[in-house]
Design an enzyme around this catalytic site. Structure first.
Site, PDB file in Angstrom:
ATOM      1  N   ASP A 195      -1.360   2.834  -5.233  1.00  0.00           N
ATOM      2  CA  ASP A 195      -0.119   2.695  -4.452  1.00  0.00           C
ATOM      3  C   ASP A 195       0.632   1.478  -4.987  1.00  0.00           C
ATOM      4  OD1 ASP A 195       1.837   2.804  -2.240  1.00  0.00           O
ATOM      5  OD2 ASP A 195       0.371   4.139  -1.331  1.00  0.00           O
ATOM      6  N   HIS A 272       5.491   5.237  -4.834  1.00  0.00           N
ATOM      7  CA  HIS A 272       4.278   4.472  -4.519  1.00  0.00           C
ATOM      8  C   HIS A 272       3.498   4.149  -5.797  1.00  0.00           C
ATOM      9  CE1 HIS A 272       4.633   4.433  -0.173  1.00  0.00           C
ATOM     10  NE2 HIS A 272       4.939   5.705  -0.192  1.00  0.00           N
ATOM     11  N   GLU A 335       7.649   9.975  -0.209  1.00  0.00           N
ATOM     12  CA  GLU A 335       8.514   8.797  -0.101  1.00  0.00           C
ATOM     13  C   GLU A 335       8.971   8.254  -1.464  1.00  0.00           C
ATOM     14  OE1 GLU A 335       6.873   6.998   4.102  1.00  0.00           O
ATOM     15  OE2 GLU A 335       5.701   6.480   2.338  1.00  0.00           O
TER      16      GLU A 335
HETATM   17  C1  ACM Z   1       2.494   9.191   4.000  1.00  0.00           C
HETATM   18  O1  ACM Z   1       2.098   8.847   5.133  1.00  0.00           O
HETATM   19  N1  ACM Z   1       3.397   8.468   3.358  1.00  0.00           N
HETATM   20  C2  ACM Z   1       1.986  10.379   3.353  1.00  0.00           C
END
Ligand code: ACM
Length: 542
Positions: A195, A272, A335
């Protein structure tokens, strides 16, 4: 004394809660008497169940002090626990089992070894909770109540996720977590390895991923609610990091395999990914030297959509595939904010040349490249539901969607013929608070998800017809660790909510009963006590 909850259970006519098996077996009938485990009890197996027999003996030894013999036939006169594969039990499926306990013997039968393993997990729960002790316990009678059980899971994907990027978790805790999954008959461990805040898996070809990407300067502490007012953010000024070597990973995968758990690794892309970009700046869109992110949230720095970035990630996945036998490989996809792609000449040229509609379709195009690459290597891509945002054209037919932003992604994917795993925040996000009195709880990211709401979850969305519903593989609990900095913090957030979700994933819908579950849970918590699992006491409990 009979508790109020027990009264409710009796009035409801539910099965004998004294047995307290979780998840609740499909069929369970009490017999007469008990089987008494002694030092002379023998474990009898066939070839395919031999390792499970040794596992049972290993589990029984510390608390009882008995070194039970494991073999193909019992010594004359010894009472036996038999564990056998039975080809006539195909109706119970690959994970189902029969468990018969009489005063004279214990007989486990299953169509496949996984079922025999789950029978052993049930057997441990039929013994006194002290069976989980790691040293001999005096004065305990090791009795198993006579019982006939036939049991099989409702769903094939019964998962738990763990974010080790935001807070690195030691290998020994990962193993404990896997043990706890197995105890609850969960069979997928979704390991969130990369991440923005840290890259946690050794990749030999790209050593900077861990030597740079595995460490951050400091971490945001306290509440990050004042998102806009960054001057209010507080940092700990303590470097944080760590990673798993490939040998560590092999150890964990083997540990999980011995417990019939598939480890599904997650390598996040294109969002991420700041830890990777910090290690190799050419993976980003700006050329800027970034640091591994030190705060939380959704970040603008995402991978660029060049062939070289795609090849880089395929190189990473080549090493990942060699380590993880899992059919499913998670490539994130959530995201990924597109601001940088909107202003990037490279991304805009790519969109034009490929004739794509917009940046979301560019992400879909990248996801399609990864899914076809994984399919060509005999695996399947799994991703968060954002992978649907640019349409599903190009996505390999075997790609799987994890529906987290509610259930709509799961519905759309199942209707398009893709398998789905239901992970909606509303019912499966264990980083949410367990009480509305948040001030009295350990700091969490927000939200409210009480135990009852987890237990009440129905993973099949009502919008699906029966054929589409077959695409719902199951469900899984998530634990993100921005604010859960230690294994004990993680345990507190996960338990007992994961216990409830295990029953959602295993037990037939018609047999779920919150009062009955609560009664069994109160006894189950004494097992968690012995296992040194920190948990939040259910509301109304002692
Ligand atoms: C997530 O909770 N961003 C998959």
């Amino acid at each position: 004394m009979i508790t109020l909850l027990a009264c409710v259970a009796l009035v409801a006519g539910v099965q004998d809660t004294a047995l307290s098996v979780i998840p609740r077996p499909v069929h369970l009938t009490r017999g007469r008497g008990t089987f008494v485990l002694t030092a002379r009890t023998a474990i009898v197996t066939d070839r395919a169940t031999r390792d499970i027999g040794y596992q049972l003996a290993d589990w029984i030894r510390p608390a009882t002090g008995y070194r039970l013999a494991v073999g193909a036939a019992p010594e004359a006169g010894a009472e036996a626990i038999s564990i056998r594969i039975d080809p006539t039990l195909a109706r119970l499926g690959d994970e189902g089992y029969g468990l018969s306990v009489t005063p004279a013997r214990i007989a486990i039968r299953a169509f496949r070894p996984a079922g025999a393993f789950y029978a052993v997990e049930t057997l441990r729960q039929l013994l006194p909770p002290d069976i989980f002790r790691a040293a001999p316990v005096a004065g305990v009678s090791w009795v198993v109540p006579a019982v006939e059980i036939e049991d099989w899971p409702r769903f094939s994907w019964r998962g738990a996720h763990l974010d080790v990027s935001r807070s690195f978790m030691p290998k020994e805790f990962v193993k404990k977590y896997i043990d706890l999954l197995a105890l609850h008959k969960l069979n997928r461990f979704h390991w969130h390895l990369t991440d923005d805040q840290g890259w946690r898996i050794e990749i030999k070809k790209y050593p900077l991923l861990t030597s740079i990407g595995g460490w951050r300067r400091q971490s945001l502490v306290g509440v990050q609610r004042a998102y806009r007012d960054t001057t209010q953010w507080v940092y700990d000024n303590i470097p944080h990091g760590g990673f798993y070597t490939q040998d560590d990973v092999r150890e964990i995968v083997a540990y999980a395999q011995a417990r019939f758990i598939t480890v599904v690794p997650e390598i996040e892309m294109p969002g991420h990914a700041q830890a990777a970009i910090a290690a190799y700046p050419w993976l980003g869109n700006t050329g800027q030297q970034l640091e591994v992110l030190t705060h939380w949230g959704v970040d603008a720095n995402i991978l660029n959509p060049s062939d070289s970035a795609i090849h880089f990630m395929q190189d990473v996945l080549t090493e990942v595939l060699a380590l993880f036998p899992s059919h499913w490989i998670h490539t994130g996809g959530d995201e990924a904010v597109k601001d940088q792609w909107k202003t990037s000449p490279l991304a805009q040229t790519r969109i034009r040349e490929l004739g794509l509609r917009d940046e979301n379709h560019l992400q879909s195009w990248m996801t399609a490249r990864m899914s076809e690459w994984l399919a060509a290597h005999g695996r399947a891509l799994i991703g968060w539901d954002e992978i649907l945002e640019g349409g599903t054209e190009g996505l390999a037919p075997n790609a799987v969607v994890m529906s987290w932003r509610g259930i709509d992604g799961g519905v759309a994917a199942a209707q398009a013929g893709h398998d789905v795993v239901m992970t909606p925040t509303s019912n499966t996000y264990f980083d949410y608070y367990q009480s509305q009195d948040a001030a009295r709880e350990p700091l969490a990211i927000g939200g409210f998800l009480p135990l009852e709401t987890v237990y009440g979850y129905e993973p099949i969305p009502p919008a699906l017809d029966s054929l589409q519903a077959r695409h719902v593989l199951g469900t899984q609990g998530q634990i993100w660790t921005e604010y859960q900095r230690t294994p004990k913090n993680v345990e507190f957030m996960v338990f007992p909510r994961l216990v409830a979700l295990a029953e959602v994933a295993w037990t037939p819908r018609e047999q779920k009963n919150l009062a009955d579950f609560s009664t069994r849970l109160s006894k189950h918590l004494s097992r968690l006590d012995v296992l040194d699992v920190t948990y939040r006491r259910p509301a109304g409990g002692p």
